[in-house]
Design an enzyme around this catalytic site. Structure first.
Site, PDB file in Angstrom:
ATOM      1  N   TYR A  69       0.863  -1.187   0.000  1.00 21.94           N
ATOM      2  CA  TYR A  69       0.000   0.000   0.000  1.00 21.94           C
ATOM      3  C   TYR A  69       0.904   1.243   0.000  1.00 21.94           C
ATOM      4  CZ  TYR A  69      -4.254   2.670   1.135  1.00 21.94           C
ATOM      5  OH  TYR A  69      -5.315   3.533   1.124  1.00 21.94           O
ATOM      6  N   LYS A  81      -2.154   5.141  -3.108  1.00 21.40           N
ATOM      7  CA  LYS A  81      -3.137   6.121  -2.648  1.00 21.40           C
ATOM      8  C   LYS A  81      -2.937   7.401  -3.454  1.00 21.40           C
ATOM      9  CE  LYS A  81      -5.742   6.112  -0.114  1.00 21.40           C
ATOM     10  NZ  LYS A  81      -7.165   5.894  -0.295  1.00 21.40           N
ATOM     11  N   ASP A 108      -6.100   4.745  -6.156  1.00 20.89           N
ATOM     12  CA  ASP A 108      -7.279   5.111  -5.352  1.00 20.89           C
ATOM     13  C   ASP A 108      -7.227   6.586  -4.958  1.00 20.89           C
ATOM     14  OD1 ASP A 108      -9.320   5.413  -3.523  1.00 20.89           O
ATOM     15  OD2 ASP A 108      -8.377   4.210  -1.955  1.00 20.89           O
ATOM     16  N   PRO A 109      -7.933   7.474  -5.718  1.00 24.79           N
ATOM     17  CA  PRO A 109      -7.938   8.894  -5.357  1.00 24.79           C
ATOM     18  C   PRO A 109      -9.086   9.274  -4.421  1.00 24.79           C
ATOM     19  CG  PRO A 109      -8.980   8.622  -7.469  1.00 24.79           C
ATOM     20  CD  PRO A 109      -8.651   7.224  -6.987  1.00 24.79           C
ATOM     21  N   ASN A 110      -9.735   8.283  -3.817  1.00 26.10           N
ATOM     22  CA  ASN A 110     -10.803   8.547  -2.842  1.00 26.10           C
ATOM     23  C   ASN A 110     -11.900   9.473  -3.368  1.00 26.10           C
ATOM     24  OD1 ASN A 110      -8.465   8.022  -0.336  1.00 26.10           O
ATOM     25  ND2 ASN A 110     -10.446   7.007  -0.300  1.00 26.10           N
ATOM     26  N   ASN A 155     -14.507   1.596  -1.378  1.00 25.82           N
ATOM     27  CA  ASN A 155     -14.768   1.530   0.061  1.00 25.82           C
ATOM     28  C   ASN A 155     -15.487   2.802   0.486  1.00 25.82           C
ATOM     29  OD1 ASN A 155     -11.640   2.382  -0.213  1.00 25.82           O
ATOM     30  ND2 ASN A 155     -12.570   3.558   1.450  1.00 25.82           N
ATOM     31  N   HIS A 167     -10.443  -3.296   2.708  1.00 27.99           N
ATOM     32  CA  HIS A 167      -9.994  -1.919   2.922  1.00 27.99           C
ATOM     33  C   HIS A 167      -9.249  -1.840   4.249  1.00 27.99           C
ATOM     34  CE1 HIS A 167     -10.875   1.900   5.090  1.00 27.99           C
ATOM     35  NE2 HIS A 167     -10.483   2.429   3.951  1.00 27.99           N
ATOM     36  N   SER A 168      -8.383  -0.842   4.364  1.00 29.69           N
ATOM     37  CA  SER A 168      -7.742  -0.651   5.669  1.00 29.69           C
ATOM     38  C   SER A 168      -7.581   0.824   6.001  1.00 29.69           C
ATOM     39  CB  SER A 168      -6.389  -1.375   5.676  1.00 29.69           C
ATOM     40  OG  SER A 168      -5.314  -0.513   5.816  1.00 29.69           O
ATOM     41  N   HIS A 189      -2.465  -1.066   6.139  1.00 29.66           N
ATOM     42  CA  HIS A 189      -1.538   0.015   6.498  1.00 29.66           C
ATOM     43  C   HIS A 189      -0.437  -0.518   7.426  1.00 29.66           C
ATOM     44  CE1 HIS A 189      -4.715   2.671   5.093  1.00 29.66           C
ATOM     45  NE2 HIS A 189      -4.103   3.756   5.479  1.00 29.66           N
TER      46      HIS A 189
HETATM   47  O1  GKR Z   1      -4.922   6.287   5.352  1.00 34.79           O
HETATM   48  O2  GKR Z   1      -4.865   8.159   4.268  1.00 34.79           O
HETATM   49  C1  GKR Z   1      -5.306   7.032   4.438  1.00 34.79           C
HETATM   50  C2  GKR Z   1      -6.326   6.467   3.473  1.00 34.79           C
HETATM   51  O3  GKR Z   1      -6.741   7.452   2.574  1.00 34.79           O
HETATM   52  C3  GKR Z   1      -7.495   5.886   4.206  1.00 34.79           C
HETATM   53  O4  GKR Z   1      -8.032   6.800   5.101  1.00 34.79           O
HETATM   54  C4  GKR Z   1      -8.596   5.399   3.287  1.00 34.79           C
HETATM   55  O5  GKR Z   1      -9.739   5.094   4.033  1.00 34.79           O
HETATM   56  O6  GKR Z   1      -7.126   3.566   2.765  1.00 34.79           O
HETATM   57  C5  GKR Z   1      -8.293   4.142   2.597  1.00 34.79           C
HETATM   58  C6  GKR Z   1      -8.941   3.891   1.269  1.00 34.79           C
HETATM   59  O7  GKR Z   1      -8.684   2.876   0.674  1.00 34.79           O
HETATM   60  O8  GKR Z   1      -9.766   4.703   0.834  1.00 34.79           O
HETATM   61 MG    MG Z   2     -10.094   3.302  -0.970  1.00 40.42          MG
END
Ligand code: GKR
Ligand code: MG
Length: 432
Positions: free
Chosen positions: A157, A203, A231-233, A279, A330-331, A359
């Protein structure tokens, strides 16, 4: 006849702070310390089961209300945890931020009463199953019907990151910065050499899409045989997400939450045919039907912490299998109890499983003795009773003392970024 030895005599919830790396995401940057809560349930027979969950103040308050109801219950009755949640965790009794329908700061969809119930049920269900397994001499995966795999694959990750935390100057790791394609590739190389991961996730949502596309291309060039995800959320518009999907079709295994909401995800899927994972837009059972009807997602990233536990994960695996959807995990920032729980749930999940997110390599500390290791990119499934982990009481006490001596009480990546860059504002969606 109820087995008296399985009845709960004590519940302990210990908030802790753990070191965290300056990992960047759409909201800002991880703080130097992350909150977690460690759960212990003790039975009349003297067995202690453990769980791990979110540790910010609002969750601690809800967990406290919930945990106070459990003395006298049997650790063999985790179905009843949902009843306790319905009775105790009501609007008005818990912080409104836990149920207000707004996106959670953990980037795990929107907050809701149902999700809060699932979070509290999960934290204690894991501890119940650990205690029950220990009492019966059975590993948790056997309480879930038995393992269908002996090893659970995890993904490397990757995060864009700074070398050190800007205000405290703390360096949690010696990995250095990763702020461009070369830095991302170097980070992946180290992850793969050290842990043998066979899948890569980056990420994103940190830099302009073109820069993140370049990083993905550089990863694929360096590791042509490994599946890569981005994964840009959800921070891209459907138009941008569609353009990125066209560029990365055939390069990525899937795009994770390239845009926000099931309708937008469906637009990207229809325009490009690319596989999409989430997620964020499917995080509770009642969101699955519409996602399937819209063909909005092809892979669901389960997270037992907010899906309702290990048995809920098992049910989700069955639903995914029935609907022809893929499953992964997911984590968020977590320690070894959660990794053990994820591994048992994944071991027992029917159907194909994509390499799970974790993570764990980013946090140097743990609260268990003999932390679980990644070998050839996987964690070997334990056949020891319960979760197969032993709480390290000295480590727990130390991390709790740190919590007592600090004023960090919740995750706030926006504030952490503002401490470094006062002009930073939480990005509006879509940012690009
Ligand atoms: O740990 O910064 C982070 C991630 O962005 C996390 O908060 C996300 O929930 O890992 C996550 C994801 O897959 O969206
Ligand atoms: Mg994600």
């Amino acid at each position: 006849m109820r087995d008296r030895s399985l009845l709960i005599t004590d519940v302990r919830i210990t908030p802790i702070l753990i070191e965290d790396a300056p990992l960047l995401n759409l909201q800002g940057v991880h703080q130097p310390w992350a909150t977690r809560a460690i759960i212990e349930v003790e039975t009349f027979g003297g067995t202690v089961g453990v769980g791990e969950t979110y540790g910010d103040t609002e969750h601690l308050e809800a967990l406290g209300l919930f945990g106070a109801e459990l003395v006298g219950m049997s650790v063999a009755s985790s179905n009843l945890l949902w009843k306790v949640a319905e009775r105790v965790l009501k609007p008005g009794a818990v912080a409104s931020s836990l149920t207000d329908g707004k996106p959670s700061s953990w980037v795990t969809g929107v907050a809701s009463l149902r999700k809060l119930h699932a979070i509290c049920v999960s934290a204690f269900e894991v501890a119940y199953l650990d205690a029950l397994g220990r009492s019966l001499g059975l590993p948790v995966h056997e309480l879930l019907g038995g393992k269908v795999r002996d090893r659970v694959d995890y993904a490397a990750y990757l995060f864009y990151k700074w070398e050190k935390h800007p205000v405290s100057g703390a360096t949690v790791d010696d990995w250095g910065a990763a702020l461009d394609p070369a830095g991302v590739v170097a980070q992946a190389r180290r992850f793969i050499d050290r842990y043998g991961f066979k899948s890569i996730k980056l990420k994103g949502g940190v830099f302009e899409p073109a820069q993140e596309i370049a990083a993905i291309r550089a990863l694929k060039e360096e590791f042509p045989e490994l599946p890569v995800r981005l994964d840009p959320n959800g921070i891209w518009s459907p138009e941008t997400a569609t353009a990125v999907a066209r560029e990365l079709s055939g390069v990525v295994e899937y795009l994770e939450d390239p845009t926000s909401g099931q309708e937008n995800m469906s637009v990207v899927r229809k325009a490009t045919g690319i596989d999409l994972a989430t997620n964020m837009c499917v995080t509770t059972t009642d969101e699955i039907r519409s996602a399937a009807e819209l063909d909005a997602v092809q892979v669901i990233l389960c997270d037992h912490h907010f899906w309702g536990g290990l048995r809920a994960t098992h049910q989700l695996a069955g639903i995914c299998e029935a609907l022809g959807l893929g499953l992964s995990m997911h984590s968020n920032t977590h320690l070894g109890i959660s990794l053990a729980a994820m591994t048992h749930a994944a071991a027992a999940a029917p159907g194909d499983l994509y390499a799970c997110d974790t993570h764990r390599p980013w946090q140097p500390e743990d609260v268990i003795e003999s932390p679980l290791e990644f070998v050839d990119g996987a964690v070997v499934v334990s056949d020891e009773p319960g979760l197969g982990v032993e709480l390290d009481h000295a480590a727990l006490a130390l991390l709790h003392k740190r919590w007592q001596n600090s004023d960090v009480r919740r995750r706030d990546d926006v504030a952490a970024m503002q401490a470094a860059d006062p002009s930073w504002v939480k990005p509006a969606f879509p940012r690009w």
